[in-house]
Scaffold this motif. Structure first.
Motif, PDB file in Angstrom:
ATOM      1  N   CYS A   3       0.789  -1.188   0.000  1.00 41.87           N
ATOM      2  CA  CYS A   3       0.000   0.000   0.000  1.00 41.87           C
ATOM      3  C   CYS A   3       0.817   1.230   0.000  1.00 41.87           C
ATOM      4  O   CYS A   3       1.983   1.214  -0.222  1.00 41.87           O
ATOM      5  N   HIS A  24       4.545  -2.315   6.072  1.00 43.97           N
ATOM      6  CA  HIS A  24       3.779  -1.489   5.153  1.00 43.97           C
ATOM      7  C   HIS A  24       4.592  -0.314   4.592  1.00 43.97           C
ATOM      8  O   HIS A  24       4.527  -0.021   3.407  1.00 43.97           O
ATOM      9  N   ASP A  53      -3.668  -0.511   0.576  1.00 43.06           N
ATOM     10  CA  ASP A  53      -4.121  -0.266   1.942  1.00 43.06           C
ATOM     11  C   ASP A  53      -4.014   1.219   2.291  1.00 43.06           C
ATOM     12  O   ASP A  53      -3.056   1.892   1.893  1.00 43.06           O
ATOM     13  N   TRP A  68      -2.300   1.468   9.483  1.00 43.55           N
ATOM     14  CA  TRP A  68      -2.521   0.988   8.127  1.00 43.55           C
ATOM     15  C   TRP A  68      -3.695   0.005   8.146  1.00 43.55           C
ATOM     16  O   TRP A  68      -3.626  -1.044   8.797  1.00 43.55           O
ATOM     17  N   PHE A  69      -4.758   0.334   7.434  1.00 44.74           N
ATOM     18  CA  PHE A  69      -5.943  -0.524   7.373  1.00 44.74           C
ATOM     19  C   PHE A  69      -5.788  -1.554   6.247  1.00 44.74           C
ATOM     20  O   PHE A  69      -5.281  -1.237   5.171  1.00 44.74           O
ATOM     21  N   ALA A  70      -6.243  -2.773   6.493  1.00 46.78           N
ATOM     22  CA  ALA A  70      -6.193  -3.822   5.474  1.00 46.78           C
ATOM     23  C   ALA A  70      -7.355  -3.632   4.502  1.00 46.78           C
ATOM     24  O   ALA A  70      -8.225  -4.490   4.352  1.00 46.78           O
ATOM     25  N   SER A  71      -7.353  -2.486   3.822  1.00 44.18           N
ATOM     26  CA  SER A  71      -8.476  -2.104   2.960  1.00 44.18           C
ATOM     27  C   SER A  71      -8.283  -2.494   1.503  1.00 44.18           C
ATOM     28  O   SER A  71      -9.244  -2.567   0.744  1.00 44.18           O
ATOM     29  N   GLY A  72      -7.045  -2.728   1.093  1.00 46.53           N
ATOM     30  CA  GLY A  72      -6.786  -3.095  -0.290  1.00 46.53           C
ATOM     31  C   GLY A  72      -7.159  -4.538  -0.580  1.00 46.53           C
ATOM     32  O   GLY A  72      -7.180  -5.394   0.310  1.00 46.53           O
ATOM     33  N   GLY A  98      -3.339  -5.178  -1.938  1.00 41.40           N
ATOM     34  CA  GLY A  98      -3.393  -5.129  -0.480  1.00 41.40           C
ATOM     35  C   GLY A  98      -2.452  -6.133   0.145  1.00 41.40           C
ATOM     36  O   GLY A  98      -2.014  -7.088  -0.495  1.00 41.40           O
ATOM     37  N   LYS A  99      -2.143  -5.935   1.427  1.00 45.60           N
ATOM     38  CA  LYS A  99      -1.241  -6.847   2.137  1.00 45.60           C
ATOM     39  C   LYS A  99      -1.990  -7.880   2.967  1.00 45.60           C
ATOM     40  O   LYS A  99      -1.416  -8.865   3.412  1.00 45.60           O
ATOM     41  N   GLY A 146      -3.458  -5.420   8.948  1.00 46.32           N
ATOM     42  CA  GLY A 146      -3.293  -4.045   9.389  1.00 46.32           C
ATOM     43  C   GLY A 146      -2.034  -3.892  10.226  1.00 46.32           C
ATOM     44  O   GLY A 146      -1.482  -4.871  10.736  1.00 46.32           O
ATOM     45  N   GLN A 163      -2.445 -11.839   9.187  1.00 42.98           N
ATOM     46  CA  GLN A 163      -2.789 -11.753   7.773  1.00 42.98           C
ATOM     47  C   GLN A 163      -4.000 -12.625   7.444  1.00 42.98           C
ATOM     48  O   GLN A 163      -4.101 -13.770   7.901  1.00 42.98           O
TER      49      GLN A 163
END
Length: 299
Positions: A16, A28, A125, A149-153, A164-165, A168, A200
């Protein structure tokens, strides 16, 4: 090279904002994106900073830093959009602000050793920080911040090029810049990022904490042009948790040095700088070259 290491090297590329193939070791944040003035928080106001980043992968490195056999290349191109607001409020003598980061990236991978040949694009993300503190002295500047860092991707464990990764991360920031002369023409800076990662999705693996350090030595010429030597170092501090017994679980490292040039137009409240970094001693991750152009505009 084990299947786990091969897969991890590929999955590490999904990332991200300031988070993709050039990410800090296993985290991240991407080192090398801030450069010489990374620790300097701007005066109160609203700012946009856009990063154009190209990361060119020329090899994969194992846990000992040796190149993995066969042709393993790739690239990541990203436009990272960052909005920073610095208020006129003060706390502990510092200006108080907040920021948000939204990346858009395209990743292409050709890792022969793992049979990976794919590409993907999308929004990565997102990072939000409700607290940025900036101090300013006569011959120094300092910053401290905290964000997430939000796991949004979009993430898929079977698609190494996912934007995304899949987890978060809490990120803590601390840095400073020291001006060696009264005119602030010579500056030495250091910016650190410490990341604490969550579990994850799909894999059940929790990456070990990571630390990134960006550094620079810069000189501003009489005409306003700024030149400098820059570099970054990143370490995975703990082994991943949740890795199946018998599989390799090395800790990643990343080291680079390069050069930066920049210029600021006061009448336009506009700054532009570019940098090149060459990675020279990576472990358990890709290795290559990072090119970055940054535009900063105050509104």
């Amino acid at each position: 090279m084990t299947h786990k290491v091969t897969l991890a090297l590929g999955l590490a590329l999904g990332g991200c904002a300031l988070s993709f193939a050039a990410q800090a070791a296993n985290g991240h944040y991407v080192p090398g994106v801030e450069g010489l003035d990374g620790p300097v928080v701007p005066p109160p106001g609203l700012y946009y900073r856009g990063y154009l980043v190209h990361y060119d992968i020329d090899s994969l490195r194992d846990g000992d830093g040796d190149a993995v056999p066969r042709r393993n290349t790739g690239e990541v191109n990203a436009l990272v959009n960052r909005v920073v607001w610095v208020s006129d409020k003060r706390f502990l003598g510092a200006d108080v602000g907040m920021e948000a980061i939204v990346p858009v990236l395209h990743t292409s991978l050709d890792f022969n050793v793992a049979g990976i040949d794919e590409s993907d694009s999308g929004v990565g993300d997102v990072f939000l920080s409700p607290l940025v503190l900036g101090w300013h002295g006569e011959r120094w500047d300092a910053v401290a911040a905290a964000g997430y860092w939000f796991a949004s991707g979009d993430f898929d464990a079977d698609r190494p090029a996912s934007p995304g990764k899949g987890y978060g991360s809490t990120m803590l920031t601390l840095g400073g810049a020291w001006h060696l002369d009264a005119e602030k023409r010579w500056t030495v800076s250091a910016l650190s990022r410490y990341e604490i990662h969550g579990e994850q999705d799909d894999t059940g693996i929790t990456p070990g904490d990571s630390l990134t350090l960006e550094w620079g030595i810069g000189h501003r010429l009489t005409g306003g042009l700024k030149l400098g030597l820059v570099g970054y170092d990143a370490w995975q501090l703990e082994a991943d948790d949740g890795v199946a017994p018998g599989l390799a679980n090395d800790k990643a490292e990343q080291h680079a040095a390069g050069a930066e040039v920049g210029y600021f137009w006061p009448s336009l409240t506009l700054g532009l700088n570019g940098a090149y970094y060459h990675e020279y001693d990576n472990r358990d991750r890709p290795e290559g070259d990072l090119f970055r152009v940054t535009l900063t505009k105050r509104f």
